[in-house]
Scaffold this motif. Structure first.
Motif, PDB file in Angstrom:
ATOM      1  N   LEU A  87       0.834  -1.205   0.000  1.00 14.89           N
ATOM      2  CA  LEU A  87       0.000   0.000   0.000  1.00 14.89           C
ATOM      3  C   LEU A  87       0.869   1.256   0.000  1.00 14.89           C
ATOM      4  N   LYS A 248      -7.505  -0.175  -4.029  1.00 15.50           N
ATOM      5  CA  LYS A 248      -8.809  -0.519  -3.452  1.00 15.50           C
ATOM      6  C   LYS A 248      -8.914  -2.025  -3.188  1.00 15.50           C
ATOM      7  N   MET A 251      -6.853  -2.899  -0.163  1.00  8.33           N
ATOM      8  CA  MET A 251      -7.516  -2.499   1.071  1.00  8.33           C
ATOM      9  C   MET A 251      -8.568  -3.539   1.472  1.00  8.33           C
ATOM     10  N   LYS A 252      -9.339  -4.009   0.512  1.00  6.60           N
ATOM     11  CA  LYS A 252     -10.344  -5.039   0.795  1.00  6.60           C
ATOM     12  C   LYS A 252      -9.678  -6.320   1.290  1.00  6.60           C
ATOM     13  N   ARG A 254      -6.760  -6.552   2.790  1.00  5.20           N
ATOM     14  CA  ARG A 254      -6.228  -6.310   4.138  1.00  5.20           C
ATOM     15  C   ARG A 254      -7.348  -6.332   5.185  1.00  5.20           C
TER      16      ARG A 254
END
Length: 263
Positions: A87, A248, A251-252, A254
């Motif tokens: 990230l 994105k 993030m999902k 994680r």
């Protein structure tokens, strides 16, 4: 290799889950693209699309009960650290692309209106590029120094392939020489189209660097053309969309790690 990462350990049924098979197929495709000798904006863009699809699939794999039973806390902590690192790479890239786009917009505005201090904006752009190159070189050295861990099955390999993709991206964006070949940005990242990377070896960043440097040294003999700037702008736009989509999905992924394993 640590058995805790393997989605098909002895605790799994003899026949792998279809989602695990799908992830394996995606990893094979990414390994194939990684081994390709050609590096272009469209090749890198396609790898970003493939990585986004991979992390979407990994997120689904995490939600399977059999995966939760197989991955231990220590392995999850390692995956969380790795996802945070990736990230960070996304944010570094987004900042660099945003800075580049801002400079290009100023130059296009001057070219369009045919008034303003073009020479000053070109010098500002070249200074920005020198600064970004130094930053990318630092990141590349860090990657070489810290990505030597063994490639763990499935989740670990996904992280290793992601780091490799960012190494290619940072190298591409910091390239200072212009490879031979005709520029061609065939695929739009948002369409997720599979395209061949053959014969697409030009580097939009280095091409415009060369044009700007030539203009700065002798602007009367080397006028800048709007299409030269637009080519890089299109490349920056597409790479930016690819990075944002990957961000994105990461993030999902994680969040699913955190939720599934009770962190």
């Amino acid at each position: 290799m640590a058995a805790a990462f393997h989605v098909r350990s002895n605790s799994f049924p003899s026949r792998p889950h279809p989602q695990a098979v799908h992830v394996d197929e995606q990893l094979i495709r990414l390994r194939s693209s990684e081994s390709a000798s050609t590096t272009s904006s469209s090749c890198i863009g396609q790898r970003l699309c493939d990585l986004q699809d991979l992390y979407d699939s990994l997120e689904k794999l995490l939600r399977l009960p059999v995966t939760e039973q197989t991955i231990d806390k220590k392995a999850v902590d390692k995956l969380l650290d790795g996802s945070l690192r990736v990230l960070d790479f996304c944010n570094i890239t987004k900042d660099a692309l945003s800075q580049t786009k801002e400079c290009l917009n100023e130059i296009q505005s001057i070219l369009r209106r045919k008034r303003g201090d073009l020479s000053s904006e070109v010098k500002k752009y070249l200074a920005s590029r020198r600064s970004l190159k130094k930053s990318f070189q630092k990141v590349l050295k860090s990657l070489k120094a810290t990505d030597g861990d063994e490639s763990l099955p499935v989740f670990g390999e996904a992280e290793a392939l992601t780091i490799s993709a960012f190494r290619s991206l940072f190298s591409f964006m910091s390239e200072s020489t212009t490879p031979s070949g005709k520029w061609s940005l065939v695929s739009k990242l948002r369409n997720h189209k599979r395209v061949s990377c053959e014969a697409q070896t030009a580097n939009e960043f280095s091409e415009l660097d060369s044009a700007f440097q030539s203009f700065a040294e002798n602007k009367s003999e080397n006028p800048l053309k709007m299409e030269d700037v637009k080519r890089l702008e299109s490349c920056v736009q597409d790479l930016g969309e690819g990075i944002e989509s990957l961000f994105k999905s990461l993030m999902k992924y994680r969040v699913s790690l955190l939720n599934t394993f009770g962190h």
